[in-house]
Design an enzyme around this catalytic site. Structure first.
Site, PDB file in Angstrom:
ATOM      1  N   CYS A  66       1.269  -1.525  -0.171  1.00 27.05           N
ATOM      2  CA  CYS A  66       0.156   0.034   0.014  1.00 27.05           C
ATOM      3  C   CYS A  66       1.395   1.399   0.033  1.00 27.05           C
ATOM      4  O   CYS A  66       2.324   1.163   0.289  1.00 27.05           O
ATOM      5  CB  CYS A  66      -0.921   0.049   1.824  1.00 27.05           C
ATOM      6  SG  CYS A  66      -1.539  -1.007   1.583  1.00 27.05           S
ATOM      7  N   ARG A  83       4.476   1.065  -6.166  1.00 24.78           N
ATOM      8  CA  ARG A  83       4.806  -0.205  -4.910  1.00 24.78           C
ATOM      9  C   ARG A  83       4.294  -1.461  -5.669  1.00 24.78           C
ATOM     10  O   ARG A  83       3.415  -2.836  -4.414  1.00 24.78           O
ATOM     11  CB  ARG A  83       4.170   0.549  -3.938  1.00 24.78           C
ATOM     12  CG  ARG A  83       5.534   1.766  -3.603  1.00 24.78           C
ATOM     13  CD  ARG A  83       5.039   2.839  -2.814  1.00 24.78           C
ATOM     14  NE  ARG A  83       4.069   1.688  -1.926  1.00 24.78           N
ATOM     15  CZ  ARG A  83       5.064   1.824  -0.721  1.00 24.78           C
ATOM     16  NH1 ARG A  83       6.352   2.607  -0.976  1.00 24.78           N
ATOM     17  NH2 ARG A  83       5.604   1.607   0.488  1.00 24.78           N
ATOM     18  N   TRP A 107      -2.742  -2.925  -1.646  1.00 23.85           N
ATOM     19  CA  TRP A 107      -2.479  -3.699  -2.042  1.00 23.85           C
ATOM     20  C   TRP A 107      -3.025  -4.747  -0.973  1.00 23.85           C
ATOM     21  O   TRP A 107      -2.504  -5.192   0.011  1.00 23.85           O
ATOM     22  CB  TRP A 107      -0.625  -3.858  -1.932  1.00 23.85           C
ATOM     23  CG  TRP A 107      -0.184  -4.576  -2.497  1.00 23.85           C
ATOM     24  CD1 TRP A 107      -0.127  -5.282  -3.662  1.00 23.85           C
ATOM     25  CD2 TRP A 107      -0.108  -6.121  -2.493  1.00 23.85           C
ATOM     26  NE1 TRP A 107       0.595  -6.769  -3.684  1.00 23.85           N
ATOM     27  CE2 TRP A 107       1.359  -6.941  -2.653  1.00 23.85           C
ATOM     28  CE3 TRP A 107       0.813  -6.667  -0.162  1.00 23.85           C
ATOM     29  CZ2 TRP A 107       1.351  -8.480  -2.335  1.00 23.85           C
ATOM     30  CZ3 TRP A 107       1.462  -7.648  -0.483  1.00 23.85           C
ATOM     31  CH2 TRP A 107       1.399  -8.860  -1.362  1.00 23.85           C
ATOM     32  N   ASN A 121      -1.259   1.818   5.607  1.00 24.71           N
ATOM     33  CA  ASN A 121      -0.243   1.209   5.302  1.00 24.71           C
ATOM     34  C   ASN A 121       0.335   0.289   6.143  1.00 24.71           C
ATOM     35  O   ASN A 121       1.094   0.680   7.208  1.00 24.71           O
ATOM     36  CB  ASN A 121       1.208   1.818   4.543  1.00 24.71           C
ATOM     37  CG  ASN A 121       2.146   0.507   3.923  1.00 24.71           C
ATOM     38  OD1 ASN A 121       1.723  -0.184   3.564  1.00 24.71           O
ATOM     39  ND2 ASN A 121       3.626   1.574   3.468  1.00 24.71           N
ATOM     40  N   GLY A 122       0.056  -1.274   6.002  1.00 27.86           N
ATOM     41  CA  GLY A 122       0.765  -1.678   6.972  1.00 27.86           C
ATOM     42  C   GLY A 122      -0.414  -3.630   7.204  1.00 27.86           C
ATOM     43  O   GLY A 122      -0.703  -3.388   6.911  1.00 27.86           O
ATOM     44  N   GLU A 128      19.677 -14.383  -9.739  1.00 29.42           N
ATOM     45  CA  GLU A 128      19.453 -12.897 -10.079  1.00 29.42           C
ATOM     46  C   GLU A 128      18.881 -13.256 -11.062  1.00 29.42           C
ATOM     47  O   GLU A 128      18.197 -12.941 -11.307  1.00 29.42           O
ATOM     48  CB  GLU A 128      20.550 -12.118 -10.040  1.00 29.42           C
ATOM     49  CG  GLU A 128      19.825 -10.712 -10.505  1.00 29.42           C
ATOM     50  CD  GLU A 128      19.268  -9.810  -9.302  1.00 29.42           C
ATOM     51  OE1 GLU A 128      18.823 -10.801  -8.518  1.00 29.42           O
ATOM     52  OE2 GLU A 128      18.466  -8.889  -9.874  1.00 29.42           O
ATOM     53  N   LYS A 139      14.589 -12.805 -12.233  1.00 29.64           N
ATOM     54  CA  LYS A 139      14.812 -11.215 -13.209  1.00 29.64           C
ATOM     55  C   LYS A 139      13.434 -11.926 -14.273  1.00 29.64           C
ATOM     56  O   LYS A 139      12.379 -11.743 -13.874  1.00 29.64           O
ATOM     57  CB  LYS A 139      15.725 -10.949 -14.014  1.00 29.64           C
ATOM     58  CG  LYS A 139      16.586  -9.546 -13.597  1.00 29.64           C
ATOM     59  CD  LYS A 139      15.667  -8.914 -12.748  1.00 29.64           C
ATOM     60  CE  LYS A 139      15.133  -8.388 -11.794  1.00 29.64           C
ATOM     61  NZ  LYS A 139      15.720  -8.423 -10.338  1.00 29.64           N
ATOM     62  N   GLU A 192       9.465 -13.136 -12.521  1.00 29.21           N
ATOM     63  CA  GLU A 192       9.206 -11.810 -11.714  1.00 29.21           C
ATOM     64  C   GLU A 192       8.447 -11.165 -13.054  1.00 29.21           C
ATOM     65  O   GLU A 192       7.321 -10.672 -12.870  1.00 29.21           O
ATOM     66  CB  GLU A 192       9.734 -11.157 -10.649  1.00 29.21           C
ATOM     67  CG  GLU A 192      11.199 -10.299 -10.913  1.00 29.21           C
ATOM     68  CD  GLU A 192      11.531  -9.573  -9.905  1.00 29.21           C
ATOM     69  OE1 GLU A 192      11.373  -9.325  -9.391  1.00 29.21           O
ATOM     70  OE2 GLU A 192      12.954  -9.012  -9.891  1.00 29.21           O
ATOM     71  N   HIS A 203      21.096 -34.472  -9.122  1.00 28.57           N
ATOM     72  CA  HIS A 203      20.450 -34.799  -8.017  1.00 28.57           C
ATOM     73  C   HIS A 203      19.049 -34.888  -7.998  1.00 28.57           C
ATOM     74  O   HIS A 203      17.818 -34.983  -7.026  1.00 28.57           O
ATOM     75  CB  HIS A 203      20.939 -34.228  -6.711  1.00 28.57           C
ATOM     76  CG  HIS A 203      22.829 -34.570  -6.805  1.00 28.57           C
ATOM     77  ND1 HIS A 203      23.265 -35.848  -6.315  1.00 28.57           N
ATOM     78  CD2 HIS A 203      23.683 -33.722  -6.490  1.00 28.57           C
ATOM     79  CE1 HIS A 203      24.298 -35.479  -6.656  1.00 28.57           C
ATOM     80  NE2 HIS A 203      24.732 -34.160  -7.162  1.00 28.57           N
ATOM     81  N   LYS A 223       7.390  -3.468  -4.378  1.00 29.25           N
ATOM     82  CA  LYS A 223       8.440  -3.058  -4.866  1.00 29.25           C
ATOM     83  C   LYS A 223       9.132  -2.889  -2.927  1.00 29.25           C
ATOM     84  O   LYS A 223       9.862  -3.268  -3.346  1.00 29.25           O
ATOM     85  CB  LYS A 223       8.118  -1.289  -5.371  1.00 29.25           C
ATOM     86  CG  LYS A 223      10.085  -0.683  -5.115  1.00 29.25           C
ATOM     87  CD  LYS A 223      10.865  -1.317  -5.455  1.00 29.25           C
ATOM     88  CE  LYS A 223      12.577  -0.609  -6.557  1.00 29.25           C
ATOM     89  NZ  LYS A 223      12.866  -1.903  -7.208  1.00 29.25           N
TER      90      LYS A 223
HETATM   91  C1  F6R Z   1      13.498  -8.556  -7.384  1.00 32.35           C
HETATM   92  C2  F6R Z   1      13.565  -8.010  -5.875  1.00 32.35           C
HETATM   93  C3  F6R Z   1      13.074  -8.288  -4.756  1.00 32.35           C
HETATM   94  C4  F6R Z   1      13.978  -7.230  -3.970  1.00 32.35           C
HETATM   95  C5  F6R Z   1      13.291  -7.920  -2.300  1.00 32.35           C
HETATM   96  C6  F6R Z   1      14.037  -7.073  -1.655  1.00 32.35           C
HETATM   97  O1  F6R Z   1      13.349  -8.569  -8.232  1.00 32.35           O
HETATM   98  O2  F6R Z   1      13.078  -6.507  -6.478  1.00 32.35           O
HETATM   99  O3  F6R Z   1      13.631  -9.693  -4.630  1.00 32.35           O
HETATM  100  O4  F6R Z   1      15.223  -7.525  -3.751  1.00 32.35           O
HETATM  101  O5  F6R Z   1      12.424  -7.690  -1.942  1.00 32.35           O
HETATM  102  O6  F6R Z   1      13.914  -5.394  -1.172  1.00 32.35           O
HETATM  103  P1  F6R Z   1      14.650  -4.324  -0.443  1.00 32.35           P
HETATM  104  O7  F6R Z   1      16.221  -4.251  -1.076  1.00 32.35           O
HETATM  105  O8  F6R Z   1      14.285  -3.726  -0.887  1.00 32.35           O
HETATM  106  O9  F6R Z   1      14.710  -4.825   1.007  1.00 32.35           O
END
Ligand code: F6R
Length: 614
Positions: free
Chosen positions: A2, A27, A76, A104-105, A487, A491, A494, A510, A609
């Protein structure tokens, strides 16, 4: 997660609230709403499900709603489905609705509080914990006939959980009240207006002067003036901070998506990091307390983070163990916070976070502090909770990152970690002066090498078109290449929604290899020369079971080209820094795959985000 915003000033609030909410879209959200107030009139509320555009269309860009103060929200869903009923703002209701609020929370004890309020005659129209929170404020406000700050403080004492809340009281027109515990909230002022938001980027175009409200603190916003209070209701002062992020750095600048723009910003971000943290050919990343003697005595490092930040930590683990004699543990924050473990006194706890607000990472940091371990935060958002609470901070200087999928912040985290590890290795005598300077020199070559990868984007566009219809992908590599695969795979999945997994290449046999069938895409990252043959032979095993192979490599003469269907050649660099180069093609591949599948690249479904709830 949120997003909340608030405004009181001398302009119409609704268009401003919509503008600020737009900046919080990244977000992630599924409904939105605003409430505005003209001093003599009651609060007016508009809410919609879906995109903000629907809310904007319905209110003619906000012009249909009159009032110079207001609050807004992108929701959200956590408690209750995405619906207009559950969307914020929520009201206390009843005979006279006194309180309107956004939140938010998560309120953990909302069920118990709801019962208490029901017993006291309150009725509920939504499934949200927020409605409970707002009604609890109203309950104290009416019962004890106290002012808004006292009612908020009583509520804060009673609720368990995380919240950033913005409230309007009918009896106090033109004022906005705010409070927080563990969810982000920033307050900004200009001469005649005051703003609040879940993060700086929402109000950056309006002000550069910010206050970060602390946990269990409350604020009263008037036009151009803000007062802060502690839990006893006493006035407190909070230091004003100025943010030096470019106002327009949260704009797309002609790129189709923020993600693509942020991928292209990586060379500049790295240059900025190196300029800031390298002085006279020496690394200046430590402060007075994190000094030579601390590093000399260091016996263990624990790195904790979530998602991509955790992947940066995995890369740092391989690097640290390659160049120093310090053992490193890398833990997921969500696991670390609940597990029992021994940590010696001469240990450094490193938490990595772009937002500085990730709930699990913040909780892990607090746990480390409670164990008496020295803590260091590698964080992008200055003033964030993690930056404020860690003993030491290294800022990653990536600027605002808007796309949900991180790219430039991950790259900046890698640089911070390289600098830290090189400096530590030098202090401990693991590196001599010649190797130290050589490594710094190699770091300085990274931006140009990344730019050269970025200049060949047609290749990734073509590849993405070939593979975008696939169901499954595997990313395999060993050692540092495995860290890169983690990584690359995240990417891909997601933003493209293609099922994808990263495996240490040696693990395939395995179990996982049974999933390989005709057409499965296997991306091999092969940059570690001493184990290249091994990963290559794992790729051949996949090929003989029908897999299509893509390889990312800097190596010549390893027979890779003859085995693979597609080869992505990247420049060479010291293998310790390879994640910075090899991740770039994987970012581009994910981006173009998402694009060719017609998806919302910057705002993938179900993701937020900054994950400010557990
Ligand atoms: C993936 C991504 C997330 C963040 C994770 C941690 O692309 O962005 O996996 O890396 O949610 O977020 P922060 O770095 O803000 O603690």
């Amino acid at each position: 997660m949120c997003g909340i915003v608030g405004f009181t000033g001398r302009e119409q609030a609704a268009p401003i609230l919509l503008e600020c909410l737009k900046k919080l879209e990244y977000r992630g959200y599924d409904s939105a709403g605003i409430a505005v107030r003209d001093s003599s009139l009651p609060v007016v509320i508009e809410k919609t499900t879906g995109k903000l555009k629907a809310l904007s269309d319905r209110t003619h860009g906000g012009k249909a709603l009159k009032g110079m103060s207001g609050i807004g929200h992108t929701r959200w869903a956590t408690h209750g489905a995405p619906s207009v009923q559950n969307a914020h703002p929520h009201v206390s209701g009843g005979v006279r609705s006194t309180v309107t609020g956004v939140h938010n929370g998560i309120i953990e004890n909302y069920a118990e509080l709801k019962q208490k309020l029901t017993d006291n005659g309150y009725e509920f129209y939504s499934e949200t914990d927020t409605e409970v929170l707002i009604k609890l404020v109203d309950y104290y406000y009416r019962k004890y006939r106290i002012g808004p700050i006292d009612a908020i403080n009583r509520t804060m004492v009673r609720v368990k959980g995380s919240y950033a809340v913005a409230l309007m009281f009918d009896d106090y027109p033109e004022e906005i009240y705010a409070a927080r515990n563990d969810s982000p909230l920033v307050i900004g002022t200009t001469q005649d207006s005051s703003f609040l938001a879940s993060d700086v980027s929402a109000i950056l175009s309006r002000t550069r002067s910010f206050y970060y409200l602390g946990n269990l603190q409350a604020a009263r916003l008037k036009k151009g003036k803000v007062e802060f209070f502690n839990l006893n209701g006493d006035r407190i002062s909070i230091r004003k901070k100025t943010v030096d992020w470019e106002t327009d750095s949260a704009e797309k600048h002609g790129y189709e998506h923020f993600m693509l723009k942020e991928i292209h910003e990586q060379p500049d971000v790295i240059r900025r990091m190196l300029d800031r943290y390298i002085e006279d050919e020496g690394i200046c990343i430590c402060d007075d307390q994190l000094d030579e003697s601390f590093f000399q005595d260091l016996k263990q490092i624990i790195i904790v983070a979530c998602g991509s930040a955790w992947h940066a930590g995995v890369a740092a683990q391989y690097m640290t163990e390659a160049v120093t004699d310090v053992p490193v543990r890398v833990e997921l924050a969500s696991e670390f916070r609940y597990r029992s473990m021994y940590a010696c006194k001469e240990c450094l706890f490193i938490v990595i976070s772009q937002s500085g607000e990730t709930a699990d990472s913040l909780a892990a940091l607090r746990k480390a502090k409670s164990l008496g371990i020295r803590t260091l935060a590698i964080v992008n958002v200055n003033g964030s909770s993690i930056a404020n609470e860690a003993d030491h901070v290294i800022l990653t200087l990536a600027g605002p990152e808007i796309s949900v999928a991180t790219t430039k912040a991950y790259s900046a985290q890698l640089i911070a970690l390289y600098l830290l590890v090189i400096q530590m290795a030098f202090i401990r005598g693991n590196l001599d002066a010649v190797m130290y300077s050589q490594m710094i020199g190699e770091l300085k070559e990274l931006p140009d090498k990344i730019s050269s990868i970025l200049s060949d984007k047609e290749k990734y566009q073509r590849l993405a078109t070939v593979f975008s219809s696939r169901q499954d992908m595997f990313f395999i590599g060993r050692n540092m290449d495995y860290a890169i695969c983690l990584e690359g795979s995240l990417k891909m999945k997601e933003i493209s929604y293609i099922h994808s997994e990263a495996y240490a290449a040696g693990e395939l046999k395995h179990g996982t290899i049974s999933l390989i069938e005709d057409g499965t895409v296997v991306v091999g990252v092969i940059t570690c020369p001493h184990i290249a043959d091994k990963t290559l032979s794992n790729m051949i095993e996949c090929k003989s079971r029908g897999a299509r192979l893509i390889t990312v490599t800097d190596l010549e003469d390893k027979g890779i080209e003859s085995v693979c269907d597609y080869m992505i050649k990247i420049p060479s660099v010291n293998g310790l820094f390879m994640a910075s180069l090899a991740v770039v093609p994987l970012q581009l591949l994910s981006y173009y795959t998402s694009l060719s599948r017609g998806l919302d690249v910057d705002k993938p479904r179900n993701l937020a985000k900054s994950v400010t709830v557990e």
